[in-house]
Scaffold this motif. Structure first.
Motif, PDB file in Angstrom:
ATOM      1  N   ALA A   1       0.307  -1.321  -0.508  1.00 50.49           N
ATOM      2  CA  ALA A   1       0.247  -0.157   0.317  1.00 50.49           C
ATOM      3  C   ALA A   1       0.800   1.367  -0.577  1.00 50.49           C
ATOM      4  O   ALA A   1       0.334   2.308  -0.355  1.00 50.49           O
ATOM      5  N   PHE A   2       2.052   1.215   1.070  1.00 46.82           N
ATOM      6  CA  PHE A   2       2.687   2.586   1.202  1.00 46.82           C
ATOM      7  C   PHE A   2       3.873   2.854  -0.458  1.00 46.82           C
ATOM      8  O   PHE A   2       3.951   3.497  -0.813  1.00 46.82           O
ATOM      9  N   ALA A   3       4.030   1.346  -1.186  1.00 47.32           N
ATOM     10  CA  ALA A   3       4.123   1.378  -2.530  1.00 47.32           C
ATOM     11  C   ALA A   3       3.777   1.564  -3.789  1.00 47.32           C
ATOM     12  O   ALA A   3       4.260   2.194  -4.858  1.00 47.32           O
ATOM     13  N   ASP A   4       2.473   1.710  -3.443  1.00 45.63           N
ATOM     14  CA  ASP A   4       1.672   1.944  -4.839  1.00 45.63           C
ATOM     15  C   ASP A   4       1.129   2.938  -4.635  1.00 45.63           C
ATOM     16  O   ASP A   4       0.716   3.860  -4.229  1.00 45.63           O
ATOM     17  N   ALA A   5       1.720   4.112  -5.967  1.00 42.20           N
ATOM     18  CA  ALA A   5       1.534   5.346  -6.308  1.00 42.20           C
ATOM     19  C   ALA A   5      -0.052   5.817  -6.273  1.00 42.20           C
ATOM     20  O   ALA A   5      -0.506   7.168  -5.881  1.00 42.20           O
ATOM     21  N   SER A   6      -1.123   5.486  -6.406  1.00 40.64           N
ATOM     22  CA  SER A   6      -2.109   5.624  -6.843  1.00 40.64           C
ATOM     23  C   SER A   6      -3.108   5.038  -5.208  1.00 40.64           C
ATOM     24  O   SER A   6      -4.178   5.578  -5.502  1.00 40.64           O
ATOM     25  N   ILE A   7      -2.371   5.418  -4.286  1.00 43.03           N
ATOM     26  CA  ILE A   7      -2.908   5.070  -2.986  1.00 43.03           C
ATOM     27  C   ILE A   7      -2.707   6.053  -2.787  1.00 43.03           C
ATOM     28  O   ILE A   7      -1.235   6.381  -2.305  1.00 43.03           O
ATOM     29  N   ASP A   8      -3.939   6.991  -1.584  1.00 42.83           N
ATOM     30  CA  ASP A   8      -2.885   8.073  -1.321  1.00 42.83           C
ATOM     31  C   ASP A   8      -3.277   7.671   0.438  1.00 42.83           C
ATOM     32  O   ASP A   8      -2.905   8.760   1.241  1.00 42.83           O
ATOM     33  N   GLY A   9      -3.726   6.551   0.652  1.00 40.55           N
ATOM     34  CA  GLY A   9      -4.295   7.032   2.067  1.00 40.55           C
ATOM     35  C   GLY A   9      -4.419   5.659   2.905  1.00 40.55           C
ATOM     36  O   GLY A   9      -4.920   4.537   1.721  1.00 40.55           O
TER      37      GLY A   9
END
Length: 345
Positions: free
Chosen positions: A71-79
């Motif tokens: 989740a931290f690595a995925d640039a599409s995830i904001d939070g």
């Protein structure tokens, strides 16, 4: 501190289970929480652990950590928001990719057993958030007062620069049985909130917020995930007890351990959440224990201590941003956050 970027409607939140696999046992409670997040305007992405079997999650801490890292690595995830608490997320900490997390600061919120993650991320230099989870807080959102809903949406989307922590007129302790589907989104009958109690200290002080569930913090003591001595300088320590309702005597032992670690000599103040399930007599005994240990046993009679605050295992919950400057004004009996918890980028 590394602050997450400001949230906007349309942003994408990852939902995952770093602790207990509650959604697999009570899917209706979980889905109501997801639905309410979407109603607020978020795009919700359910990561593999979000609905994974509870037994499988227990036996696989690496899988739970992988979801965090992904989740931290995925640039599409904001939070990121946790589904629920639990009791063993401390087991996933060795598998967290610390450089990945540090280099990709994001909004991360949970409470109870998520204390392991919020406090660890904060030690890595990130602002993290102790606040509602999907199943416990967001699922029941429509049962709370309009003033609380306005507060929560304002915190999430407006990124206020400074504000006084609100006091809500009522609170709820626990939920009706989740085994009964008709209880989805419901809370127990409200109780009158008489506000926080400033039980010792005077004047005005401030420091960065740090803390969480007191039982969970005990699992971290003595490990490499516990803060070093200098970390505590000028912190405002916030603590809350879980629904397991630890005995006041047990809390006394835990507080005494903080004293022996020299924490009370270094911090600026102590904030204590409203204890869940305690009688009025037990709440009073807990407050007496706080002053006995902090003031009498360790000589910190001037250290501000405030109890019965709106965070922890009663609802509705204040969001407590770890790493953000908090001012305690004992004279005016006010608590203020002195900066935004989000970056402008």
């Amino acid at each position: 501190m590394l602050k997450p970027k400001k949230l906007y409607k349309g942003d994408t939140l990852a939902v995952l289970s770093p602790s207990w696999g509650g959604p697999s046992l009570f899917p209706h409670i979980y889905q109501q929480g997801v639905s309410n997040l979407r109603a607020l305007g978020f795009n919700v992405v359910e990561f593999p652990t979000a609905t994974a079997d509870a037994t499988a999650l227990y036996h696989d801490p690496k899988l739970r950590a992988k979801d965090i890292n992904d989740a931290f690595a995925d640039a599409s995830i904001d939070g990121i928001i946790t589904t629920i608490g639990g009791e063993d997320s401390v087991r996933i900490l060795p598998y967290i990719d610390t450089e990945l997390v540090r280099n990709n600061p994001k909004f991360f919120m949970g409470y109870s057993d998520a204390t392991t993650l919020t406090t660890y991320f904060n030690q890595l230099g990130l602002v993290s958030f102790n606040g509602p989870a999907v199943m416990a807080g967001f699922s029941q959102l429509n049962a709370f007062s309009e003033s609380y809903r306005n507060y929560l949406t304002g915190f999430l989307f407006d990124a206020p620069e400074a504000y006084e922590m609100p006091v809500f007129g009522e609170y709820h302790t626990g939920y009706p049985s989740w085994s009964d589907v008709t209880n989805t989104g419901r809370v127990k009958e409200p109780e009158i909130n008489h506000g926080p109690r400033f039980i010792q200290g005077s004047g005005v002080c401030s420091g960065q917020l740090f803390g969480g569930c007191v039982e969970v913090l005990e699992m971290m003591k003595g490990t490499r995930f516990w803060p070093n001595a200098d970390f505590w300088n000028d912190k405002v320590l916030f603590l809350e007890t879980s629904e397991d309702k630890p005995a006041v005597g047990q809390v006394r032992y835990w507080l005494r351990n903080y004293g022996m670690l020299g924490v009370f000599e270094r911090i600026s103040g102590v904030l204590v959440g409203r204890p869940s399930g305690y009688s009025e007599a037990e709440k009073a005994a807990l407050e007496e224990t706080l002053t006995t240990v902090i003031s009498r046993e360790f000589g910190q009679s001037n250290l501000p201590v405030v109890s019965r605050l709106d965070f922890g295992h009663t609802d509705p919950q204040l969001v407590m941003p770890l790493g953000i400057e908090c001012q305690i004004d004992c004279n005016r009996r006010q608590l203020r956050l002195m900066e935004s918890a989000f970056s402008d980028e």
